[in-house]
Design an enzyme around this catalytic site. Sequence first.
Site, PDB file in Angstrom:
ATOM      1  CG  HIS A 159      14.599 -37.450 -28.042  1.00  0.00           C
ATOM      2  ND1 HIS A 159      14.815 -38.766 -28.369  1.00  0.00           N
ATOM      3  CD2 HIS A 159      14.753 -37.367 -26.701  1.00  0.00           C
ATOM      4  CE1 HIS A 159      15.069 -39.462 -27.273  1.00  0.00           C
ATOM      5  NE2 HIS A 159      15.044 -38.630 -26.247  1.00  0.00           N
ATOM      6  CD  GLU A 196       8.897 -16.561 -16.535  1.00  0.00           C
ATOM      7  OE1 GLU A 196       8.021 -17.051 -17.270  1.00  0.00           O
ATOM      8  OE2 GLU A 196       8.901 -15.363 -16.196  1.00  0.00           O
ATOM      9  NE  ARG A 216       4.065   1.746  -1.621  1.00  0.00           N
ATOM     10  CZ  ARG A 216       5.171   1.069  -1.399  1.00  0.00           C
ATOM     11  NH1 ARG A 216       6.199   1.215  -2.200  1.00  0.00           N
ATOM     12  NH2 ARG A 216       5.270   0.255  -0.374  1.00  0.00           N
ATOM     13  CE  LYS A 259       9.578 -12.351 -18.102  1.00  0.00           C
ATOM     14  NZ  LYS A 259       8.540 -13.141 -17.542  1.00  0.00           N
ATOM     15  CD  GLU A 261       7.109 -11.419 -21.639  1.00  0.00           C
ATOM     16  OE1 GLU A 261       7.807 -11.736 -20.661  1.00  0.00           O
ATOM     17  OE2 GLU A 261       5.966 -10.971 -21.542  1.00  0.00           O
ATOM     18  CG  ASN A 277       2.889  -0.540   3.008  1.00  0.00           C
ATOM     19  OD1 ASN A 277       2.316  -1.544   2.582  1.00  0.00           O
ATOM     20  ND2 ASN A 277       4.066  -0.144   2.570  1.00  0.00           N
ATOM     21  N   GLY A 278       1.734  -2.930   5.257  1.00  0.00           N
ATOM     22  CA  GLY A 278       2.426  -4.124   5.769  1.00  0.00           C
ATOM     23  C   GLY A 278       1.410  -5.146   6.224  1.00  0.00           C
ATOM     24  CD1 TRP A 331      -1.527  -5.529  -2.837  1.00  0.00           C
ATOM     25  CD2 TRP A 331      -2.247  -4.435  -4.639  1.00  0.00           C
ATOM     26  NE1 TRP A 331      -1.415  -6.372  -3.910  1.00  0.00           N
ATOM     27  CE2 TRP A 331      -1.847  -5.733  -5.016  1.00  0.00           C
ATOM     28  CE3 TRP A 331      -2.737  -3.551  -5.608  1.00  0.00           C
ATOM     29  CZ2 TRP A 331      -1.929  -6.168  -6.333  1.00  0.00           C
ATOM     30  CZ3 TRP A 331      -2.793  -4.013  -6.912  1.00  0.00           C
ATOM     31  CH2 TRP A 331      -2.399  -5.292  -7.259  1.00  0.00           C
ATOM     32  CB  CYS A 352      -0.852   0.047   1.264  1.00  0.00           C
ATOM     33  SG  CYS A 352      -1.772  -1.459   1.565  1.00  0.00           S
ATOM     34  CE  LYS A 355       2.246  -6.674 -15.361  1.00  0.00           C
ATOM     35  NZ  LYS A 355       3.362  -7.637 -15.410  1.00  0.00           N
TER      36      LYS A 355
END
Length: 599
Positions: A498, A475, A27, A479, A482, A99-100, A75, A2, A594
């Site tokens: 193979h 992955e 945030r 990356k 992209e 925040n936390g 958040w 947050c 996104k």
Amino acid sequence: MCGIVGYIGSKDIKKILLEGLKELEYRGYDSAGIAILQNNELKIYKAVGKLENLINKTKDLKTEGFGIGIGHTRWATHGKPTELNAHPHMGEYSYVVHNGIIENFKEIKKELNDVRFISQTDTEVIVHLFEKYLQDLNDPLKAFKATIDRLQGAYAILLITKADPSKIFFAKKGSPLIVGRDGEEIYFASSDAPLIGHAKEVHYLDDGEWGYAQLGEVVVYHGDRAIDLDFKPLTLNKELAQKGGYRFFMEKEIYEQSDVITETMMGRIKDEEIEFEELDQEFLHGIHSIKICACGTSYHAGLSGSYLIEKLARIPVMCEIASEFRYKEPILQKETLFVVISQSGETADTLEALKMAKDAGLKTLAICNVDNSSIVRLADRTILTRAGIEKGVASTKAFTTQLMVLWMLALYLAQQKGIDPKKISRELEAMRKTPQALKVDPDLHERIRRLSKRYLHGHGFFFIGRDIFYPLALEGALKLKEISYLHAEGYPAGEMKHGPIALADPELFTIALMPKNLLYEKTKSNVEELSARDSTICAISPVAFELADDFIKVQNADHYMLEYYEMAVALQILAMEIAIRLGNDVDMPRNLAKSVTVE
Ligand code: AGP
């Protein structure tokens, strides 16, 4: 994650708080609120959704003249995004923003049994605890100290109270908090950006620091000891400040992983076991298998998770690409738990797959980063990854936090099945070391930056690995594709012979994931086969590999998952450094969005 802001002074408080929150909207933006204490009168405003809603709600509010105020953009981690759950949270005469995550909030709530709690948040306990201590101690500073001494977890807190109406009380542990000043005026914020143009100099509070501020004065303690403040001039570049000094949001998010993973684990690892308040035995009753469905990076996390769940909990798992799953006329059986994974919670293919599973009467679980997203609203249960907003189109912290949830889920299921506690204990020991494995070593970053210049051309990349390192290879390749626009494929190392090995020559780059703790010798043989055919090899491993043309050394080698996490960071940095050398827009690569809300 947050954002919080605070102000003491005679400028227009509402304007300063709302403009500050605007800078922190990245945030969190599922609700926002401000509280202002002026002429001994407290005013509070909250609104669900984007900050714009709060701005509209406070249109007619006039706040000229001296006052103090705090604000928050949320958040959600505990409780849905509603006005009641939005901050500031209030007691009888005090207000708090936080925040936390307060890990022991349930325990504190039980103790405060005469208090009527109105939100589902962990934060609300702070303000009630403060008022209880104030009653007992009759001293706001002592009461604030007693309050923070009771809190476990992570926090950046700002608290105002009518009992001492000229001060903001503050504390920091684990979550960011900065105090700034310009002459007599005092500012607080979670990052530099809201302070630019206002504060001339700033002090970055350290963990364990707390204190109070009033016009012209900031007093900071560490424990019981008052400390000297280290005010530094503030940068004047807003964009740089939002990126926290990093060149790209992607870079910032790579560096953030070590901290956000702690938030993912917080309150879920208890002594020798995993606890999920989101799950229970009744929900899992009768489940014999698991199907995971996701897209892109989330699919790679899911595939990695399928290895972990089978290994640790011995439950059969299938992981499928959501866009394929939808049209294959899948067989859906009621004893299968249907798990969808999504950073955004809005990916159309994943959402449709979830609908199909629900229509077929399956129990559904979402692993998601965005509370109140379409996927979260539809799934029976949700485990939030708590990664905070991810701005870079190329997913980084979303991936590592998703995988952490899956690893914890594997252990949770293993516990339910009564699997050897010693095995679980070994995993937990490794899990606790993950923040360390994700910490970016500046020397490693520099080494990857330098070697990246050798990988700008050629006719393609093969990222290879075995077992759970195969999805990581996928992955790594995604990356690179992209953001560098170079051709890259992820492949199971043992499958190269193979067919794909026919491509091997010096212009074919092999990025070999060679963990010490999982099938090292087997992977090594596969890499030797490629080296014998002259492929250029970049080995990522804790073990030096003599045939490698380039070698990236992994430091965390106690457990294969720690190797996995450190390698994930190395792959992210490699992709980013290659893209930077090629002059690409790292945060907004061409042709991508996104969140993919179309089929
Ligand atoms: C990751 O770097 C990608 N941009 C993309 O593959 C992404 O993971 C995919 O579109 C799924 O998104 P989601 O996690 O929001 O559902």
